[in-house]
Design a protein around this motif. Structure first.
Motif, PDB file in Angstrom:
ATOM      1  N   VAL A 177      29.564   5.912  45.193  1.00 39.37           N
ATOM      2  CA  VAL A 177      30.275   4.637  45.107  1.00 39.37           C
ATOM      3  C   VAL A 177      30.059   3.830  46.384  1.00 39.37           C
ATOM      4  CG1 VAL A 177      32.048   5.633  43.611  1.00 39.37           C
ATOM      5  CG2 VAL A 177      32.459   5.491  46.075  1.00 39.37           C
ATOM      6  N   MET A 178      30.129   2.521  46.230  1.00 38.60           N
ATOM      7  CA  MET A 178      30.237   1.628  47.371  1.00 38.60           C
ATOM      8  C   MET A 178      31.729   1.420  47.597  1.00 38.60           C
ATOM      9  SD  MET A 178      27.501  -1.352  46.409  1.00 38.60           S
ATOM     10  CE  MET A 178      25.935  -1.000  45.608  1.00 38.60           C
ATOM     11  N   ASP A 179      32.227   1.864  48.717  1.00 41.15           N
ATOM     12  CA  ASP A 179      33.660   1.826  49.014  1.00 41.15           C
ATOM     13  C   ASP A 179      33.963   0.605  49.877  1.00 41.15           C
ATOM     14  OD1 ASP A 179      36.272   2.207  49.812  1.00 41.15           O
ATOM     15  OD2 ASP A 179      36.033   4.344  50.197  1.00 41.15           O
ATOM     16  N   PHE A 180      34.793  -0.306  49.336  1.00 40.24           N
ATOM     17  CA  PHE A 180      35.128  -1.531  50.056  1.00 40.24           C
ATOM     18  C   PHE A 180      36.566  -1.542  50.564  1.00 40.24           C
ATOM     19  CE2 PHE A 180      32.250  -3.113  46.483  1.00 40.24           C
ATOM     20  CZ  PHE A 180      31.088  -2.981  47.234  1.00 40.24           C
ATOM     21  N   THR A 181      37.235  -0.392  50.539  1.00 43.58           N
ATOM     22  CA  THR A 181      38.648  -0.379  50.919  1.00 43.58           C
ATOM     23  C   THR A 181      38.855  -0.800  52.367  1.00 43.58           C
ATOM     24  OG1 THR A 181      38.463   2.002  51.333  1.00 43.58           O
ATOM     25  CG2 THR A 181      39.351   1.315  49.204  1.00 43.58           C
ATOM     26  N   ALA A 182      37.873  -0.581  53.222  1.00 41.56           N
ATOM     27  CA  ALA A 182      37.965  -1.014  54.625  1.00 41.56           C
ATOM     28  C   ALA A 182      37.281  -2.368  54.838  1.00 41.56           C
ATOM     29  CB  ALA A 182      37.340   0.034  55.542  1.00 41.56           C
ATOM     30  N   GLY A 183      36.838  -2.980  53.732  1.00 38.43           N
ATOM     31  CA  GLY A 183      36.198  -4.292  53.830  1.00 38.43           C
ATOM     32  C   GLY A 183      34.692  -4.227  53.643  1.00 38.43           C
ATOM     33  N   HIS A 184      34.123  -5.365  53.306  1.00 43.76           N
ATOM     34  CA  HIS A 184      32.686  -5.454  53.059  1.00 43.76           C
ATOM     35  C   HIS A 184      31.871  -5.098  54.295  1.00 43.76           C
ATOM     36  CE1 HIS A 184      28.862  -7.834  53.051  1.00 43.76           C
ATOM     37  NE2 HIS A 184      28.736  -7.202  51.896  1.00 43.76           N
ATOM     38  N   GLU A 185      32.294  -5.555  55.461  1.00 41.46           N
ATOM     39  CA  GLU A 185      31.526  -5.295  56.680  1.00 41.46           C
ATOM     40  C   GLU A 185      31.492  -3.808  57.022  1.00 41.46           C
ATOM     41  OE1 GLU A 185      29.606  -7.414  58.301  1.00 41.46           O
ATOM     42  OE2 GLU A 185      30.138  -8.872  56.739  1.00 41.46           O
ATOM     43  N   ALA A 186      32.583  -3.105  56.741  1.00 37.44           N
ATOM     44  CA  ALA A 186      32.610  -1.663  56.995  1.00 37.44           C
ATOM     45  C   ALA A 186      31.619  -0.951  56.073  1.00 37.44           C
ATOM     46  CB  ALA A 186      34.018  -1.117  56.793  1.00 37.44           C
ATOM     47  N   TRP A 187      31.560  -1.400  54.813  1.00 38.86           N
ATOM     48  CA  TRP A 187      30.575  -0.810  53.891  1.00 38.86           C
ATOM     49  C   TRP A 187      29.158  -1.089  54.380  1.00 38.86           C
ATOM     50  CZ3 TRP A 187      27.057  -3.868  51.039  1.00 38.86           C
ATOM     51  CH2 TRP A 187      26.183  -3.129  50.244  1.00 38.86           C
ATOM     52  N   LEU A 188      28.896  -2.319  54.811  1.00 40.77           N
ATOM     53  CA  LEU A 188      27.566  -2.692  55.267  1.00 40.77           C
ATOM     54  C   LEU A 188      27.164  -1.870  56.498  1.00 40.77           C
ATOM     55  CD1 LEU A 188      25.309  -4.637  54.482  1.00 40.77           C
ATOM     56  CD2 LEU A 188      26.289  -6.312  56.063  1.00 40.77           C
ATOM     57  N   ALA A 189      28.110  -1.610  57.366  1.00 40.81           N
ATOM     58  CA  ALA A 189      27.836  -0.789  58.551  1.00 40.81           C
ATOM     59  C   ALA A 189      27.441   0.631  58.138  1.00 40.81           C
ATOM     60  CB  ALA A 189      29.054  -0.761  59.460  1.00 40.81           C
ATOM     61  N   GLN A 190      28.080   1.149  57.101  1.00 41.37           N
ATOM     62  CA  GLN A 190      27.738   2.486  56.612  1.00 41.37           C
ATOM     63  C   GLN A 190      26.330   2.506  56.015  1.00 41.37           C
ATOM     64  OE1 GLN A 190      29.583   5.544  56.774  1.00 41.37           O
ATOM     65  NE2 GLN A 190      27.502   6.188  56.263  1.00 41.37           N
ATOM     66  N   VAL A 191      25.974   1.445  55.289  1.00 40.83           N
ATOM     67  CA  VAL A 191      24.633   1.346  54.713  1.00 40.83           C
ATOM     68  C   VAL A 191      23.582   1.343  55.822  1.00 40.83           C
ATOM     69  CG1 VAL A 191      23.063  -0.145  53.402  1.00 40.83           C
ATOM     70  CG2 VAL A 191      25.408   0.186  52.618  1.00 40.83           C
ATOM     71  N   LYS A 192      23.870   0.606  56.894  1.00 44.44           N
ATOM     72  CA  LYS A 192      22.942   0.556  58.024  1.00 44.44           C
ATOM     73  C   LYS A 192      22.796   1.935  58.655  1.00 44.44           C
ATOM     74  CE  LYS A 192      21.964  -1.933  62.314  1.00 44.44           C
ATOM     75  NZ  LYS A 192      22.412  -3.010  63.241  1.00 44.44           N
ATOM     76  N   GLU A 193      23.905   2.653  58.751  1.00 46.74           N
ATOM     77  CA  GLU A 193      23.852   4.006  59.317  1.00 46.74           C
ATOM     78  C   GLU A 193      23.076   4.946  58.401  1.00 46.74           C
ATOM     79  OE1 GLU A 193      26.978   7.634  60.281  1.00 46.74           O
ATOM     80  OE2 GLU A 193      27.619   5.556  60.613  1.00 46.74           O
TER      81      GLU A 193
END
Length: 370
Positions: A133-149
């Motif tokens: 899943v793409m988890d957005f509970t901490a916000g879109h930017e937090a998800w994007l940071a995880q994708v970058k990692e």
């Protein structure tokens, strides 16, 4: 316990409200394929769709939607169309699974995307797997940071293609939740073409599946809705997706793109735009389903778990079903476990699709499709 079997579209409003309340009370049930609206739509289109309503005293404690096929073979609601199924019940509800099958007049019930760990079926699970899943509970930017990692190289490549696409074909923009029926038909046309090209069965060659998709597109409630998105380059549609949502979960269902723009990876670019809009609209997670494409591994920021298994009652039909299905299920598990085998199988299917395209005339596409 008392179990009554009926058709989902024949449930009264009080029963439907109880179904929604039970679903909301258990986070693991937050999936639109478990929603009463989906069951009702399926029931109106297919006469083998049923639901077991479980009573304890004067209280409804659970709903078990299922399909009853020939010889009492039971399948999950929606079968190959869905990525989640199970018992919608009070937290911790445990029924005698074989008694449930008897009440439903089933000899066997086979599942492959059941909500993992449900007490009624836990002892019959043979395999449990993550659905990313793409988890957005901490916000879109937090998800994007995880994708970058997860993969900075992949993210960099997609962003480069996105900029190049915009320069060469016009500014990219996403329409989220569009109600236009012609946009839906265009997406389904792309998807049918994809099925044929890759050697898969064209689901939209079956009129009832088209009708189901159109009915789901028309649903626009607070707790359940069809969500159609389309990415444009300038004024040209290039990639889209149709999925279902609850109040907080959007499920990936039918993504497709115009192959004329394949070199830009429009499907991946669309996913990034869709994620941003979904998060802003209040969606907490986008469920991509288990297994399959590699992109899920680096777009994910969480997982839910689904299981495979089988419940049966002693009968000749159940024995024949077991003999026919077990080798296939084992082979499928081996392929999904090994990326090299998955890629090889995908190549074979695509080769078959190309051959079929040369030997069969192309089906006329819906009006307005590119």
């Amino acid at each position: 316990m008392r179990i009554e079997v009926t058709r989902p579209h024949e449930l009264g409003e009080n029963e439907r409200s109880r179904w929604r309340a039970l679903q909301k009370a258990d986070k693991s049930l937050d999936n639109p394929f478990l929603s009463v609206e989906f069951a009702v739509a399926m029931s109106r289109l297919r006469d083998y769709v049923n639901v077991a309503v479980v009573h304890e005293g004067d209280r409804i404690v659970g709903f078990f939607p299922f399909e009853r096929h020939a010889f009492g073979i039971g399948k999950p609601l929606g079968g190959f169309l869905t990525t989640c199924h199970g018992l919608i019940g009070e937290p911790g509800l445990k029924l005698d699974a074989k008694a449930l099958l008897k009440a439903c007049r089933l000899t066997v019930y086979e599942f492959d995307h059941l909500v993992a760990g449900q007490p009624t079926f836990a002892e019959f699970e043979t395999d449990v797997r993550p659905a990313h899943v793409m988890d957005f509970t901490a916000g879109h930017e937090a998800w994007l940071a995880q994708v970058k990692e997860n993969s900075p190289k992949n993210l960099k490549t997609v962003r480069y293609k996105e900029r190049k696409f915009g320069r060469e074909h016009g500014e990219l923009r996403l329409e989220y939740g569009t109600r236009d029926p012609q946009t839906l038909q265009r997406l389904l046309s792309w998807k049918s073409d994809q099925y044929r090209r890759t050697g898969r069965v064209d689901r939209f060659a079956q009129p009832w599946i088209v009708e189901l998709t159109e009915a789901m597109h028309a649903e626009q409630g607070d707790d359940f809705a069809g969500v159609l998105t389309m990415l444009y380059a300038g004024d040209v549609p290039v990639a889209g997706h149709f999925g279902l949502r609850t109040a907080t979960t959007l499920v990936g269902w039918f993504p497709a793109y115009d192959t004329e723009f394949a070199r830009y990876s429009p499907g991946l670019i669309h996913h990034f735009h869709m994620a941003e809009h979904a998060a802003k609209s209040g969606v907490h997670q986008l469920d991509m389903g288990k297994g399959g494409k590699e992109y899920k591994d680096w777009l994910r920021s969480g997982s839910v778990y689904v299981s495979e298994g089988r419940v049966s009652r002693p009968s000749a039909a159940a024995a024949v079903h077991w003999a026919g299905r077990t080798p296939f299920n084992k082979a499928r598990t081996i392929v999904l476990d090994r990326p090299s085998l998955y890629k090889a199988a995908d190549r074979v299917l695509k080769g078959f699709g190309r051959l079929r395209g040369h030997t069969q005339p192309e089906r006329e596409e819906p009006s307005g499709a590119r």
